[in-house]
Design a protein around this motif. Structure first.
Motif, PDB file in Angstrom:
ATOM      1  N   LYS A  52      35.266  16.345  -6.194  1.00  0.00           N
ATOM      2  CA  LYS A  52      34.597  15.635  -7.296  1.00  0.00           C
ATOM      3  C   LYS A  52      35.459  15.679  -8.557  1.00  0.00           C
ATOM      4  O   LYS A  52      35.749  14.650  -9.166  1.00  0.00           O
ATOM      5  N   THR A  53      35.865  16.903  -8.953  1.00  0.00           N
ATOM      6  CA  THR A  53      36.656  17.037 -10.183  1.00  0.00           C
ATOM      7  C   THR A  53      38.024  16.369 -10.015  1.00  0.00           C
ATOM      8  O   THR A  53      38.511  15.699 -10.923  1.00  0.00           O
ATOM      9  N   ALA A  54      38.611  16.532  -8.831  1.00  0.00           N
ATOM     10  CA  ALA A  54      39.941  15.948  -8.595  1.00  0.00           C
ATOM     11  C   ALA A  54      39.903  14.421  -8.711  1.00  0.00           C
ATOM     12  O   ALA A  54      40.821  13.804  -9.267  1.00  0.00           O
TER      13      ALA A  54
ATOM     14  N   ARG B 262      35.383  26.126 -15.571  1.00  0.00           N
ATOM     15  CA  ARG B 262      36.699  25.624 -15.137  1.00  0.00           C
ATOM     16  C   ARG B 262      36.777  24.117 -15.025  1.00  0.00           C
ATOM     17  O   ARG B 262      37.763  23.518 -15.410  1.00  0.00           O
ATOM     18  N   ASP B 263      35.718  23.495 -14.481  1.00  0.00           N
ATOM     19  CA  ASP B 263      35.776  22.039 -14.337  1.00  0.00           C
ATOM     20  C   ASP B 263      35.840  21.379 -15.709  1.00  0.00           C
ATOM     21  O   ASP B 263      36.604  20.438 -15.918  1.00  0.00           O
ATOM     22  N   ALA B 264      35.049  21.882 -16.641  1.00  0.00           N
ATOM     23  CA  ALA B 264      35.056  21.316 -17.991  1.00  0.00           C
ATOM     24  C   ALA B 264      36.442  21.469 -18.612  1.00  0.00           C
ATOM     25  O   ALA B 264      36.944  20.556 -19.266  1.00  0.00           O
TER      26      ALA B 264
ATOM     27  N   ILE C 266      28.103  12.599 -14.528  1.00  0.00           N
ATOM     28  CA  ILE C 266      27.574  13.939 -14.267  1.00  0.00           C
ATOM     29  C   ILE C 266      28.190  14.443 -12.970  1.00  0.00           C
ATOM     30  O   ILE C 266      28.010  13.834 -11.913  1.00  0.00           O
ATOM     31  N   GLU C 267      28.944  15.531 -13.045  1.00  0.00           N
ATOM     32  CA  GLU C 267      29.405  16.180 -11.812  1.00  0.00           C
ATOM     33  C   GLU C 267      28.349  17.218 -11.461  1.00  0.00           C
ATOM     34  O   GLU C 267      28.230  18.252 -12.117  1.00  0.00           O
ATOM     35  N   ASN C 268      27.558  16.926 -10.443  1.00  0.00           N
ATOM     36  CA  ASN C 268      26.462  17.813 -10.075  1.00  0.00           C
ATOM     37  C   ASN C 268      27.007  19.097  -9.445  1.00  0.00           C
ATOM     38  O   ASN C 268      28.180  19.187  -9.105  1.00  0.00           O
TER      39      ASN C 268
HETATM   40 MG   LIG Z   1      34.270  20.471  -9.463  1.00  0.00          MG
END
Ligand SMILES: [Mg+2]
Ligand SMILES: Nc1nc2c(ncn2[C@@H]2O[C@H](COP(=O)(O)OP(=O)(O)O)[C@@H](O)[C@H]2O)c(=O)[nH]1
Ligand SMILES: [Zn+2]
Ligand SMILES: [Zn+2]
Lengths: 114, 230
Positions: B42-44, B70-72, B115-117
């Motif tokens: 998702k983040t990638a 970390r994702d933020a 929104i990354e759930n």
């Molecule tokens: Mg992520």
């Protein structure tokens, strides 16, 4: 573990629906098949969260609601034999619209006047 | 004595989701809720595509995670605003958490909130957040049986993405089974196949997002003007 979040929300809703001065004996809730809620886990959380409270001893009755869909092509309503095969028995399309099988609904409270 | 009630147990969540939807509509911001297992990419996917979508689109991100920021941190320099929600153990985001997340973003300066759930394919689908579209991700290393095992996300998604297609030659993944299972659930949902390594499908995803934002803004403008005249 969303059984915890759901069961807590249920308990809040039960409290809001209780008539003043009544004692809860039983609470019936419908759970859609696609909610993937484990009834045993819900029971455990219900018991742990109601023990030593105003709701202690009340029974939780969980009724499972089967999946039912309407074909988006021909409007035929059917219950899929397998929840991962949504092929319409009438026209062969795979355009299901969910009619039931999702949702968590509080249906009834059995209460005793104290 | 039996008391009949018909009350949605998630009523509170759904009411807050409706408030979120209204706040987004009034600010003219589209909102996409991205769901998929931990590590499905998702983040990638956002890291690889936010630079292409911007600056034409102003994008805010709400990153849901059980712990850590970390994702933020990964996304902060790539978007116009990011807010992290730590659910503290809960396996899904709920509408109230998103409401707080939205309050941390300058909505009037944005076109899109992504929104990354929390990484999970099961319960995030149950919780309406106020989004305009739901997107489900499956990744190649998770195996071809995931659509069959998680039918609800397939049934409710507005878009599905199969990520990490660069790994197809390296892991056992029967694409025929994946496609057949997916199409036995729905034959009308768009599937985009992506890889942030080869770059495959990234343009198609960006196209979908741009079209979604355009369409959503049209719908919202009509709703807002309708509610004003009522
Ligand atoms: Mg992520
Ligand atoms: N080979 C390959 N690896 C990927 C791809 N997308 C993500 N990954 C890797 O998968 C891991 C998890 O990705 P991440 O975006 O953090 O997943 P998330 O938990 O869904 O946000 C990381 O090590 C990424 O580098 C891809 O398209 N191809
Ligand atoms: Zn959850
Ligand atoms: Zn049909």
């Amino acid at each position: 573990m969303h059984e915890a979040a759901i069961t807590q929300a249920l308990i809040e809703q039960v409290r809001a629906a209780m008539p003043p001065g009544a004692r809860l004996q039983r609470c019936a809730v419908q759970v859609g098949e696609l909610e993937h809620l484990d009834p045993y886990v819900m029971q455990t959380i219900w018991q742990a969260s109601t023990a030593n409270t105003d709701l202690r001893g009340a029974e939780l009755v969980i009724e499972r609601v089967a999946l039912r869909v309407r074909c988006g092509a021909c409007a035929r309503e059917f219950t899929p034999a397998d929840r991962s095969i949504m092929l319409c028995p009438s026209c062969g399309s795979v355009k299901p619209q969910l009619l039931s099988g999702t949702g968590i609904i509080l249906r009834s409270l059995e209460v005793e006047r104290t | 004595m039996e008391i009949k009630v018909v009350a949605n147990v998630l009523k509170l969540n759904d009411e807050v989701a409706a408030l979120n939807r209204r706040a987004l509509a009034e600010a003219g911001v589209a909102c996409l809720n991205i769901m998929g297992s931990p590590g499905c990419g998702k983040t990638a996917l956002l890291e690889a595509t936010l630079p292409r979508l911007r600056p034409a689109l102003k994008i805010g991100v709400i990153a849901g995670d059980i712990a850590t920021t970390r994702d933020a941190e990964r996304l902060a320099h790539l978007c116009d605003g990011v807010t992290q929600i730590n659910t503290g153990g809960s396996c899904h985001l709920d509408a109230n958490q998103v409401r707080q997340g939205l309050a941390n973003l300058d909505l009037h300066a944005l076109d899109l909130v992504i929104i990354e759930n929390v990484g999970n394919l099961i319960c995030p689908v149950t919780f309406d957040l106020g989004q305009g579209a739901k997107m489900g991700l499956f990744s190649v290393p998770e195996g071809a049986d995931k659509p069959a095992k998680h039918p609800r996300i397939v049934l409710e998604a507005d878009l599905l993405v199969l990520t990490k297609t660069d790994l197809l030659p390296h892991v056992p993944f029967d694409k025929t089974i994946f496609d057949a299972d997916l199409r036995s659930l729905r034959d009308d949902v768009t599937l985009i196949e992506t890889s942030v390594v080869s770059g495959a499908g990234l343009d198609a995803w960006c196209q979908w997002v741009r079209r979604f934002v355009d369409e959503r803004k049209g719908v919202q403008a009509r709703q807002v003007s309708q509610s004003r005249t009522e």
